[in-house]
Design a protein around this motif. Structure first.
Motif, PDB file in Angstrom:
ATOM      1  N   ASN A  99      -3.329   3.515  -2.238  1.00 36.50           N
ATOM      2  CA  ASN A  99      -3.315   2.583  -3.277  1.00 36.50           C
ATOM      3  C   ASN A  99      -3.000   1.143  -2.723  1.00 36.50           C
ATOM      4  OD1 ASN A  99      -4.606   4.598  -5.260  1.00 36.50           O
ATOM      5  ND2 ASN A  99      -2.654   5.354  -4.829  1.00 36.50           N
ATOM      6  N   THR A 100      -3.350   0.103  -3.117  1.00 40.68           N
ATOM      7  CA  THR A 100      -2.906  -1.096  -2.808  1.00 40.68           C
ATOM      8  C   THR A 100      -2.910  -2.189  -4.022  1.00 40.68           C
ATOM      9  OG1 THR A 100      -4.118  -1.084  -0.448  1.00 40.68           O
ATOM     10  CG2 THR A 100      -3.557  -3.244  -1.424  1.00 40.68           C
ATOM     11  N   ILE A 101      -1.818  -2.915  -4.082  1.00 40.45           N
ATOM     12  CA  ILE A 101      -1.429  -3.890  -4.909  1.00 40.45           C
ATOM     13  C   ILE A 101      -1.260  -5.296  -4.274  1.00 40.45           C
ATOM     14  CG2 ILE A 101      -1.095  -2.495  -6.928  1.00 40.45           C
ATOM     15  CD1 ILE A 101       1.972  -3.172  -6.437  1.00 40.45           C
ATOM     16  N   THR A 154       0.753  -1.328   0.138  1.00 44.74           N
ATOM     17  CA  THR A 154       0.128  -0.009   0.104  1.00 44.74           C
ATOM     18  C   THR A 154       0.951   1.250   0.118  1.00 44.74           C
ATOM     19  OG1 THR A 154      -1.569  -1.140   1.242  1.00 44.74           O
ATOM     20  CG2 THR A 154      -1.807   1.149   1.017  1.00 44.74           C
ATOM     21  N   ASP A 155       0.431   2.293  -0.861  1.00 50.33           N
ATOM     22  CA  ASP A 155       1.405   3.536  -1.087  1.00 50.33           C
ATOM     23  C   ASP A 155       0.628   4.617  -0.040  1.00 50.33           C
ATOM     24  OD1 ASP A 155      -0.737   4.656  -2.114  1.00 50.33           O
ATOM     25  OD2 ASP A 155       0.320   4.890  -4.174  1.00 50.33           O
TER      26      ASP A 155
END
Length: 74
Positions: free
Chosen positions: A62-64, A57-58
């Protein structure tokens, strides 16, 4: 010893390693030492099959997720 690592580019990145008993199963957060860093080190003591991925997560939320990795200990 098993080591998993991820690499990502962004601001204020946080990491949370997760595990499951199948590649398509429900993943749970790990609480082991290093489970919130880019490098996860495990020392399994018994035979098992586990699947691991990392949630990244940034600072903007935003999550990947990383690709899923399978670890088999015989």
């Amino acid at each position: 010893t098993a080591k998993f690592t991820v690499a990502a580019i962004g601001n204020g990145l946080t990491y949370q390693w997760q595990w499951a008993t199948s590649a398509t199963g429900s993943f749970s957060n790990l609480s082991a030492t290093g489970s919130t860093t880019a490098l996860l080190t495990l020392n399994p003591a018994s035979a098992m099959i586990r699947y691991y991925r990392c949630k990244i997560t940034d600072a903007g939320g935003n999550t990947i997720y990383s690709n899923v990795a399978r670890m088999t200990i015989n």
